[in-house]
Design an enzyme around this catalytic site. Structure first.
Site, PDB file in Angstrom:
ATOM      1  N   GLY A  37     114.129 -34.966  -5.356  1.00 36.24           N
ATOM      2  CA  GLY A  37     113.851 -34.327  -4.077  1.00 36.24           C
ATOM      3  C   GLY A  37     115.047 -33.987  -3.228  1.00 36.24           C
ATOM      4  O   GLY A  37     114.898 -33.315  -2.209  1.00 36.24           O
ATOM      5  N   PRO A  90     116.828 -36.647 -10.035  1.00 37.54           N
ATOM      6  CA  PRO A  90     117.194 -35.362  -9.445  1.00 37.54           C
ATOM      7  C   PRO A  90     116.980 -34.210 -10.418  1.00 37.54           C
ATOM      8  O   PRO A  90     117.241 -34.337 -11.616  1.00 37.54           O
ATOM      9  CB  PRO A  90     118.686 -35.533  -9.160  1.00 37.54           C
ATOM     10  CG  PRO A  90     119.150 -36.466 -10.230  1.00 37.54           C
ATOM     11  CD  PRO A  90     118.001 -37.419 -10.458  1.00 37.54           C
ATOM     12  N   GLY A  91     116.493 -33.116  -9.915  1.00 43.05           N
ATOM     13  CA  GLY A  91     116.376 -31.911 -10.720  1.00 43.05           C
ATOM     14  C   GLY A  91     117.224 -30.834 -10.074  1.00 43.05           C
ATOM     15  O   GLY A  91     118.356 -30.552 -10.477  1.00 43.05           O
ATOM     16  N   ARG A  92     116.671 -30.283  -8.983  1.00 45.24           N
ATOM     17  CA  ARG A  92     117.324 -29.188  -8.277  1.00 45.24           C
ATOM     18  C   ARG A  92     118.769 -29.512  -7.888  1.00 45.24           C
ATOM     19  O   ARG A  92     119.650 -28.657  -7.990  1.00 45.24           O
ATOM     20  CB  ARG A  92     116.523 -28.908  -7.005  1.00 45.24           C
ATOM     21  CG  ARG A  92     116.982 -27.690  -6.242  1.00 45.24           C
ATOM     22  CD  ARG A  92     116.248 -27.578  -4.894  1.00 45.24           C
ATOM     23  NE  ARG A  92     114.877 -27.995  -4.916  1.00 45.24           N
ATOM     24  CZ  ARG A  92     113.828 -27.168  -5.019  1.00 45.24           C
ATOM     25  NH1 ARG A  92     114.023 -25.881  -5.083  1.00 45.24           N
ATOM     26  NH2 ARG A  92     112.604 -27.654  -5.022  1.00 45.24           N
ATOM     27  N   ARG A 150     110.374 -17.951  -7.601  1.00 47.87           N
ATOM     28  CA  ARG A 150     110.424 -18.736  -6.362  1.00 47.87           C
ATOM     29  C   ARG A 150     110.226 -17.920  -5.090  1.00 47.87           C
ATOM     30  O   ARG A 150     109.470 -18.338  -4.216  1.00 47.87           O
ATOM     31  CB  ARG A 150     111.722 -19.554  -6.274  1.00 47.87           C
ATOM     32  CG  ARG A 150     111.923 -20.535  -7.437  1.00 47.87           C
ATOM     33  CD  ARG A 150     113.022 -21.549  -7.187  1.00 47.87           C
ATOM     34  NE  ARG A 150     112.648 -22.508  -6.179  1.00 47.87           N
ATOM     35  CZ  ARG A 150     113.019 -22.456  -4.921  1.00 47.87           C
ATOM     36  NH1 ARG A 150     113.833 -21.507  -4.522  1.00 47.87           N
ATOM     37  NH2 ARG A 150     112.587 -23.346  -4.055  1.00 47.87           N
ATOM     38  N   TYR A 206     106.972 -19.219  -3.285  1.00 50.02           N
ATOM     39  CA  TYR A 206     107.188 -20.142  -2.162  1.00 50.02           C
ATOM     40  C   TYR A 206     107.838 -19.469  -0.956  1.00 50.02           C
ATOM     41  O   TYR A 206     108.327 -20.173  -0.073  1.00 50.02           O
ATOM     42  CB  TYR A 206     108.123 -21.283  -2.576  1.00 50.02           C
ATOM     43  CG  TYR A 206     107.812 -21.952  -3.879  1.00 50.02           C
ATOM     44  CD1 TYR A 206     106.639 -22.677  -4.059  1.00 50.02           C
ATOM     45  CD2 TYR A 206     108.713 -21.886  -4.937  1.00 50.02           C
ATOM     46  CE1 TYR A 206     106.377 -23.311  -5.255  1.00 50.02           C
ATOM     47  CE2 TYR A 206     108.458 -22.519  -6.138  1.00 50.02           C
ATOM     48  CZ  TYR A 206     107.282 -23.226  -6.291  1.00 50.02           C
ATOM     49  OH  TYR A 206     107.036 -23.859  -7.479  1.00 50.02           O
ATOM     50  N   CYS A 239     104.398  -4.992 -11.198  1.00 55.56           N
ATOM     51  CA  CYS A 239     103.360  -4.336 -10.404  1.00 55.56           C
ATOM     52  C   CYS A 239     102.618  -5.317  -9.506  1.00 55.56           C
ATOM     53  O   CYS A 239     101.441  -5.626  -9.721  1.00 55.56           O
ATOM     54  CB  CYS A 239     102.384  -3.622 -11.333  1.00 55.56           C
ATOM     55  SG  CYS A 239     103.239  -2.388 -12.290  1.00 55.56           S
ATOM     56  N   GLU A 240     103.321  -5.826  -8.528  1.00 53.88           N
ATOM     57  CA  GLU A 240     102.773  -6.740  -7.526  1.00 53.88           C
ATOM     58  C   GLU A 240     103.578  -6.523  -6.258  1.00 53.88           C
ATOM     59  O   GLU A 240     104.810  -6.472  -6.316  1.00 53.88           O
ATOM     60  CB  GLU A 240     103.004  -8.205  -7.944  1.00 53.88           C
ATOM     61  CG  GLU A 240     102.361  -8.622  -9.229  1.00 53.88           C
ATOM     62  CD  GLU A 240     101.044  -9.356  -9.034  1.00 53.88           C
ATOM     63  OE1 GLU A 240     100.656  -9.630  -7.884  1.00 53.88           O
ATOM     64  OE2 GLU A 240     100.401  -9.644 -10.059  1.00 53.88           O
TER      65      GLU A 240
END
Ligand code: LLP
Length: 429
Positions: free
Chosen positions: A239, A289-291, A327, A331, A357-358
């Site tokens: 986190g 930890p990741g990010r 992302r 988010y 196409c969004e």
């Protein structure tokens, strides 16, 4: 050291010119800096050295085999959430004894694989799952399943609603008040070994207060369970947030302070806010930890295809889409966007959009950028975490190639997908 930097106005990853790399390998292209990943790993260990933590890198952030093997060689353990991630760690040469297995929905096959390969522990998210693990372990006579409960400490950590995890409004963990009873219930069970306790309060947390509050709340419970059941470790989860704004200019790889950004906690603040409480426990400490390790170690390089002006706005269409980096669409996440070549004088305000196409396929609204032309490249920063690992082939778009840079060397660590890769396994009717 600045690992993404400009030299003569041109953007570099370590010693490698990003424009030449894109000439050679095409776009969209993920580029990671090995030096940054290792640097962040060492800084985190350094800041927490008073408790000598076992770092279990959260594989979901970036699961490329080269990233995993780089971290495995540095001594890292791993946090996995599926049988697939477990196989990746094995393939990359990671130590399974340093691997924790989390996730709210483990299947029998996944539990069996974890047992067979010898994970350090299963991180258990419900009493039903605990019962299931006991049952599966019971079938394998003589093999006790190492388990730790994931506690939901019900602490508000801030951040985007879709990535907050530590409150009772979401599906993760076992409520704080029910944890002690669950340990007691299984204390004498010969199919299980109660080895630790875990929490994870959310992702992209940039203040130390929520960590301190959660640890403070957990300590009395952890002490009690340590004394009663001989638990060996306390795992704080992941986190730790990074700076997304101004990731290039902020220096130190942009992973903490930025003059423009809202001030994020430093690593020292994170560490000093929790270390005294952790030391007193005299238990092994795990971090997931990741990010923090990989987020600012990667960029997504894309090429400008078209520019257009509608009644209201100016758009720059690039060849990367939300399928490559979801992302911003998912988010409303901010990613800094920079021209790869030396920026031209002047600035325009433009929306950087992809070809999917969004309407949500937007990387940045109203960005002030130097004027861009067809064929120019841009780098989307802080794309090392939850970039490629969340990429899809929506719109039948093959996923990008990935490159790991180390000094002046650039190695392709995943080939660009082809359209034929995408329909592998399909049959015409
Ligand atoms: N441990 C557990 C149990 C987790 O659920 C997670 C992330 C981590 C560790 C690693 O968290 P980190 O250190 O990376 O914050 N896709 C979202 C983030 C989802 C995080 C899910 N869990 C994003 O792109 O922001």
């Amino acid at each position: 050291m600045h690992r993404f930097h400009r030299k003569g106005g041109k953007l570099y990853a370590e010693g490698v010119n990003l424009d030449s790399l894109a000439d050679r390998l095409g776009t969209p292209l993920y580029v990671y800096s090995a030096g940054t990943i290792l640097d962040h790993y060492r800084r985190l260990r350094g800041a927490m050295r008073a408790v000598d933590p076992l770092i279990c890198y959260s594989v979901k952030a970036n699961s490329n085999l080269a990233v995993l093997s780089l971290l495995a060689r540095a001594g890292s353990g791993f946090d996995v959430v599926s049988g697939g991630e477990l196989e990746r760690v094995r393939k990359a040469g990671g130590k399974i004894a340093k691997c924790v297995f989390a996730g709210v929905g483990k299947t029998d096959e996944e539990i069996e694989a974890g047992l067979r390969y010898g994970v350090k522990a299963f991180h258990v998210e419900s009493e039903e799952e605990l019962e299931r693990i006991a049952l599966v372990a019971g079938r394998k006579k003589g093999r006790r399943a190492p388990v730790s409960l994931r506690v939901n400490p019900d602490v508000e950590a801030g951040g985007h609603a879709k990535i907050t995890t530590g409150t009772y409004a979401n599906k993760f963990g076992i409520p704080y008040e029910l944890v002690a009873a669950a340990y007691r219930r299984y204390a004498g069970d010969r199919r299980l070994k109660l080895v630790g306790i875990q929490m994870h309060i959310g992702s992209q947390i940039t203040r130390s207060a929520p960590f301190r509050a959660a640890v403070r709340k957990m300590i009395p419970l952890v002490e009690r369970l340590r004394d009663r059941h001989g638990l060996e470790y306390f795992d704080l989860g992941g986190g730790v947030g990074i700076v997304y704004e101004d990731a290039l200019a902020s220096g130190r790889d942009g992973w903490w302070k930025s003059p423009k950004a809202e001030r994020a906690m430093t690593l020292a603040e994170y560490a000093t806010s929790i270390i005294p409480m952790l030391r007193a426990l005299k238990m092994e400490i795990l971090l997931e930890p990741g990010r923090f390790l990989v987020g600012n170690a990667g960029v997504l390089v894309a090429e400008v295809l078209y520019r257009k002006q509608t009644g209201k706005k100016h758009f720059t269409v690039i060849d990367a889409g939300m399928n490559d980096l979801v992302r911003p669409a998912m988010y409303e996440a901010y990613h800094q966007i920079e021209s790869v070549e030396k920026p031209r004088p002047g600035a325009i305000s433009t929306d950087i959009v992809g070809p999917v196409c969004e309407s949500g396929d937007v990387f940045g609204h109203d960005r002030a950028l130097s004027p861009l032309e067809r064929g120019d490249r841009v780098a989307i920063f802080s794309a090392g975490a939850y970039g490629f690992s969340m990429a899809s082939s929506y719109n039948t778009r093959p996923r990008p190639a990935e490159v790991l840079v180390s000094g002046t060397k650039a190695k392709v660590i995943r080939k660009r997908e082809t359209v034929a890769d995408l329909w592998r396994g399909e049959k015409k009717s």
